[in-house]
Each structure stands twice: as C-alpha cells, then as structure tokens.
Design a protein around this motif. Structure first.
Motif, PDB file in Angstrom:
ATOM      1  N   ARG A   1       0.512  -1.327  -0.250  1.00 40.89           N
ATOM      2  CA  ARG A   1      -0.131   0.195   0.157  1.00 40.89           C
ATOM      3  C   ARG A   1       0.815   1.459  -0.249  1.00 40.89           C
ATOM      4  NH1 ARG A   1      -5.094   1.080   2.701  1.00 40.89           N
ATOM      5  NH2 ARG A   1      -3.959   2.550   3.878  1.00 40.89           N
ATOM      6  N   ASP A   2       1.418   1.481   0.891  1.00 41.11           N
ATOM      7  CA  ASP A   2       2.449   2.780   1.722  1.00 41.11           C
ATOM      8  C   ASP A   2       4.074   2.638   1.303  1.00 41.11           C
ATOM      9  OD1 ASP A   2      -0.535   3.833   1.487  1.00 41.11           O
ATOM     10  OD2 ASP A   2      -0.612   2.291   3.225  1.00 41.11           O
ATOM     11  N   LYS A   3       4.567   1.543   1.162  1.00 39.19           N
ATOM     12  CA  LYS A   3       5.925   1.722   1.638  1.00 39.19           C
ATOM     13  C   LYS A   3       6.261   0.719   0.822  1.00 39.19           C
ATOM     14  CE  LYS A   3       8.773  -0.447   5.347  1.00 39.19           C
ATOM     15  NZ  LYS A   3       8.556  -1.068   7.284  1.00 39.19           N
ATOM     16  N   GLN A   4       7.870   0.963   0.452  1.00 39.95           N
ATOM     17  CA  GLN A   4       8.700   0.624  -0.290  1.00 39.95           C
ATOM     18  C   GLN A   4       9.442  -0.903  -0.232  1.00 39.95           C
ATOM     19  OE1 GLN A   4      11.062   2.628  -3.245  1.00 39.95           O
ATOM     20  NE2 GLN A   4      11.705   0.959  -4.541  1.00 39.95           N
ATOM     21  N   VAL A   5       9.375  -2.039  -0.252  1.00 41.73           N
ATOM     22  CA  VAL A   5      10.143  -2.600   0.583  1.00 41.73           C
ATOM     23  C   VAL A   5      11.332  -3.361  -0.281  1.00 41.73           C
ATOM     24  CG1 VAL A   5      10.060  -5.012   1.650  1.00 41.73           C
ATOM     25  CG2 VAL A   5       8.350  -4.272   2.123  1.00 41.73           C
ATOM     26  N   ARG A   6      12.436  -3.078   0.192  1.00 43.16           N
ATOM     27  CA  ARG A   6      13.862  -3.074  -0.609  1.00 43.16           C
ATOM     28  C   ARG A   6      14.838  -4.747   0.303  1.00 43.16           C
ATOM     29  NH1 ARG A   6      14.736   2.485   0.277  1.00 43.16           N
ATOM     30  NH2 ARG A   6      14.079   2.242   2.394  1.00 43.16           N
ATOM     31  N   ASN A   7      14.716  -5.165   1.660  1.00 44.98           N
ATOM     32  CA  ASN A   7      14.612  -5.995   2.664  1.00 44.98           C
ATOM     33  C   ASN A   7      13.721  -6.030   3.590  1.00 44.98           C
ATOM     34  OD1 ASN A   7      15.342  -4.321   4.604  1.00 44.98           O
ATOM     35  ND2 ASN A   7      16.628  -2.539   2.946  1.00 44.98           N
ATOM     36  N   LEU A   8      14.592  -7.773   4.170  1.00 48.44           N
ATOM     37  CA  LEU A   8      13.786  -8.617   5.301  1.00 48.44           C
ATOM     38  C   LEU A   8      13.302  -7.146   6.370  1.00 48.44           C
ATOM     39  CD1 LEU A   8      16.050 -11.778   5.069  1.00 48.44           C
ATOM     40  CD2 LEU A   8      13.334 -11.101   4.206  1.00 48.44           C
ATOM     41  N   GLU A   9      14.425  -5.724   6.317  1.00 52.20           N
ATOM     42  CA  GLU A   9      14.218  -5.039   7.347  1.00 52.20           C
ATOM     43  C   GLU A   9      12.986  -4.451   7.314  1.00 52.20           C
ATOM     44  OE1 GLU A   9      14.345  -3.805  11.326  1.00 52.20           O
ATOM     45  OE2 GLU A   9      15.550  -5.422  10.259  1.00 52.20           O
TER      46      GLU A   9
ATOM     47  N   ALA B   1       7.108  -5.110  -5.646  1.00 49.52           N
ATOM     48  CA  ALA B   1       8.494  -6.166  -5.475  1.00 49.52           C
ATOM     49  C   ALA B   1       8.643  -7.023  -6.035  1.00 49.52           C
ATOM     50  CB  ALA B   1       8.500  -6.174  -3.775  1.00 49.52           C
ATOM     51  N   GLU B   2       8.714  -7.778  -6.840  1.00 51.55           N
ATOM     52  CA  GLU B   2       9.620  -8.972  -7.910  1.00 51.55           C
ATOM     53  C   GLU B   2      11.063  -9.613  -7.516  1.00 51.55           C
ATOM     54  OE1 GLU B   2       7.269  -8.381 -12.167  1.00 51.55           O
ATOM     55  OE2 GLU B   2       9.095  -7.180 -12.038  1.00 51.55           O
TER      56      GLU B   2
ATOM     57  N   SER C   1      12.504  -4.651  -8.844  1.00 54.97           N
ATOM     58  CA  SER C   1      12.726  -6.056  -8.362  1.00 54.97           C
ATOM     59  C   SER C   1      13.638  -6.330  -7.475  1.00 54.97           C
ATOM     60  CB  SER C   1      13.616  -7.118  -9.458  1.00 54.97           C
ATOM     61  OG  SER C   1      14.367  -7.890  -9.090  1.00 54.97           O
ATOM     62  N   ILE C   2      13.983  -7.186  -6.258  1.00 57.16           N
ATOM     63  CA  ILE C   2      14.289  -7.057  -5.625  1.00 57.16           C
ATOM     64  C   ILE C   2      15.787  -7.911  -5.928  1.00 57.16           C
ATOM     65  CG2 ILE C   2      14.818  -8.830  -3.390  1.00 57.16           C
ATOM     66  CD1 ILE C   2      12.782  -6.944  -2.960  1.00 57.16           C
ATOM     67  N   PRO C   3      16.878  -7.600  -5.456  1.00 58.65           N
ATOM     68  CA  PRO C   3      18.321  -7.766  -6.144  1.00 58.65           C
ATOM     69  C   PRO C   3      18.032  -9.126  -5.519  1.00 58.65           C
ATOM     70  CG  PRO C   3      18.298  -5.478  -5.317  1.00 58.65           C
ATOM     71  CD  PRO C   3      16.926  -5.836  -4.874  1.00 58.65           C
ATOM     72  N   ALA C   4      19.353  -9.545  -6.608  1.00 56.72           N
ATOM     73  CA  ALA C   4      19.605 -11.167  -5.760  1.00 56.72           C
ATOM     74  C   ALA C   4      20.833 -11.122  -5.129  1.00 56.72           C
ATOM     75  CB  ALA C   4      20.609 -11.612  -7.489  1.00 56.72           C
ATOM     76  N   GLU C   5      21.591 -10.606  -4.786  1.00 52.97           N
ATOM     77  CA  GLU C   5      22.533 -10.447  -3.303  1.00 52.97           C
ATOM     78  C   GLU C   5      21.770 -10.184  -2.386  1.00 52.97           C
ATOM     79  OE1 GLU C   5      25.635  -7.880  -0.947  1.00 52.97           O
ATOM     80  OE2 GLU C   5      25.354  -7.626  -3.435  1.00 52.97           O
ATOM     81  N   GLU C   6      19.855  -9.418  -2.274  1.00 59.60           N
ATOM     82  CA  GLU C   6      19.023  -9.661  -1.520  1.00 59.60           C
ATOM     83  C   GLU C   6      18.372 -10.871  -1.421  1.00 59.60           C
ATOM     84  OE1 GLU C   6      17.304  -8.305   2.097  1.00 59.60           O
ATOM     85  OE2 GLU C   6      19.051  -7.193   1.441  1.00 59.60           O
TER      86      GLU C   6
END
Length: 341
Positions: A152-160, A225-226, A294-299
């Motif tokens: 909805r309102d937040k860009q998720v880039r990592n597990l944190e 997020a793909e 896209s979530i980067p491969a390293e993440e």
C-alpha cells in the motif's frame, strides 16, 4: 391393429424430443471470481464450449461464477464432492490440511515457469497424491504465476523493511513463507483482499499479476516487489475437478470427451493462459504510475536462506504422517527440472 400401431407410432414420435432432451447432460460449473476474470473468460468458458462442440451438444455447462451457488470460496471443494456442483475451479490453499502432499508445489523457490510446473504437478499428483482427490476426478492441476509482493504505502527493499508488516497470503505455506521473512501473515481468499487493502487491515498482499485488474490492486497499492530468483518465491496451486459420481454416470462417449479435455497437457494449457493474464496485470499496474521493482539477487539470496526452514518443516510434517517427506520433495523438484529443461 393398424389403428393401434399408428397410435403407438405417433406417441413414440411425440416422445422423441423429450428423450433427446433427457440425454443432454448439463454440468454445473462453479468458481469464486466474476465472469470478467481471465480464468472464467479464457479457461472455463472455452472449456465448456469445447466439450459442448465435441459432444455435439449432448453435454453443456451452466457456469456459476462468484459463488452463485452459495457459500464461500473455501466451501467449493465440499460442494463438488457433495454434488452441489459438478465441476469446480478452486485453490487447495483455501482448505488447509486437505492437500498436504500436493501442496509441495507451494513451497518457496521450487517452481519455474507456468507450463513446466503444471506438467510437473500433474505427474506428481498421479504418482503421489491421488488419495487427496477422493470423491473428485482431477481434470487439471497447475500453479499460477510467480507471486509478487504488492504494498500500500511502503517500498520494501529488504527483510528489515518487511519485518512486522501485515501481508495477505494465499495458503498455509504462503503464510509460513511470510512469517519466515519476518512479516505478519494474514490468510484470506482473493475476494476479501481488496476490501482489506482499502481499509488498511493489511499493508500488502502476495498475489500474481493476473489477479491485479479484477481486484483493482493497482489502485489500492503503490509498490510492487518482484523476485529476481530463478525459481518463484511462491505460487498457489490450483485444481479443476469434477464430481467422481457425475463422471461415472456419463455414457462412454461423454466420458471420452471429458478425458480428451483433461490431463497433463490440458493442465499446461490452463497454466499458459495465466501468462497473458500476468502480462495484462503488470501493464495495467505500470500504466497507473505505480513503482514496479526487482529485489536484487544478493538480497534475494537472504530471502531464500530465511525460507529454508519452511521446506524443512514440510518434509518433517509429511514424514510424520508416514510418507517419505524428503522423497516427495525431491521428486517434485526433479519433475519441475525435467519439464523446465
């Protein structure tokens, strides 16, 4: 005697239309989404048209979309087993515990693209999981496209970033995956998802792109997020099944029509229809101005590592039931590989 024979002949002639009418089989086909959705328009309706044509009109469908036969999506399986419906499309994930073996295809990072994964699932079910289909005849089994995380309102880039967020999942294993990633999973069928997003009951949803237009997810979310992994983060298994007694009651020629329109290749064809629907959903989202990334491969490697206990637990659960959980998992992986190469 001549008059009597003439009368009998006339009666027989008059009864012919009724006899012909009695021979026509009408299948009640039920599912949980509106008739505008791809599964209805691109799969179920064409399947019904095909069996009508191949049976020369002796077998037809009456389609009941959007739970028009009553009940809720999780009740579809009971409806087809009980004969309320003759054929249904549903998700095993809506009835947790009923498909403990075939749900292997919902484990994290196991499936590849649509068609190979569908062929693999069909073969797997025929070998290992027919006991889960007592009372129904599988016509097709498949997985939908790779599920994407929509927020909805937040860009998720990592597990944190994902930690503690309330996210809708499609199934028991979807819930476990989200929990392993640190999110707070909320299980619910697709029809409930839109309202929950709109009201902020959930902050995100784990669904494939194809579901987006029908649920207006592109209007209810901003970030998408793909996964960059080779195998899907998760998918949902789907089944198209027929009441076994209804199938058994059909004459041989109509059974053959059903058989000709079911099986491994039909499963792959159904899965292929999801590809186009995924493209439409993604394009609709992009046109809305939303951020797709896209979530980067390293993440993603961290996400895969975090999800491994879900697979280990599934293997342990099935072994506790008396099956060889590791073999079931290995066979599923091998079948996906076989059809993906």
């Amino acid at each position: 005697m001549k008059v009597r024979n003439t009368a009998l002949g006339l009666i027989s002639t008059l009864l012919l239309p009724a006899a012909a009418q009695a021979e026509e089989v009408v299948l009640r086909v039920a599912h949980f989404l509106p008739p505008t959705t791809p599964m209805h328009a691109k799969v179920i309706a064409p399947w019904c048209d095909k069996i009508a044509a191949e049976s020369q009109g002796k077998m037809k469908c009456q389609i009941y979309p959007a739970m028009q036969l009553g009940g809720t999506p999780p009740q579809l399986l009971s409806q087809v087993r009980d004969g309320v419906a003759d054929v249904v499309w549903t998700l095993p994930g809506y009835t947790p515990g009923r498909f403990p073996v075939s749900e292997v295809f919902e484990l994290p990072f196991i499936t590849t693209t649509h068609e190979p994964s569908a062929r693999a699932m069909w073969d797997f079910v025929q070998t290992h999981a027919l006991g889960e289909f007592v009372g129904v005849k599988p016509l097709a089994v498949w997985v939908n496209g790779p599920n994407v995380l929509h927020f909805r309102d937040k860009q998720v880039r990592n597990l944190e970033d994902l930690k503690g967020m309330k996210v809708r999942a499609p199934s028991r294993l979807g819930n476990k995956l989200l929990a392993s990633l640190g999110a707070t999973p909320v299980g619910m069928p697709v029809p409930q998802m839109a309202e929950s997003l709109s009201k902020g009951v959930i902050e995100g949803a784990l669904i494939p792109w194809e579901v987006v237009p029908a649920t207006k997810t592109q209007e209810l979310t901003k970030y998408h997020a793909e996964s960059s992994a080779e195998r899907a983060m998760t998918t949902a298994t789907m089944i198209y099944v027929m009441n076994q007694k209804k199938y058994d009651s059909l004459p041989a020629e109509l059974k053959q029509v059903i058989d000709n329109n079911s099986g491994r290749e039909f499963s792959a064809w159904v899965a292929a229809q999801h590809v186009a629907a995924d493209t439409v959903g993604r394009e609709r989202t992009a046109a809305n101005g939303n951020l797709i990334y896209s979530i980067p491969a390293e993440e993603m490697a961290k996400w895969e590592a975090a999800a491994k206990p879900v697979t280990a637990e599934w293997i342990k659960e099935n072994s506790a039931r008396g099956s060889d959980g590791q073999k079931l998992y290995d066979d599923a992986v091998a079948l996906v590989k076989k059809y993906s190469e």
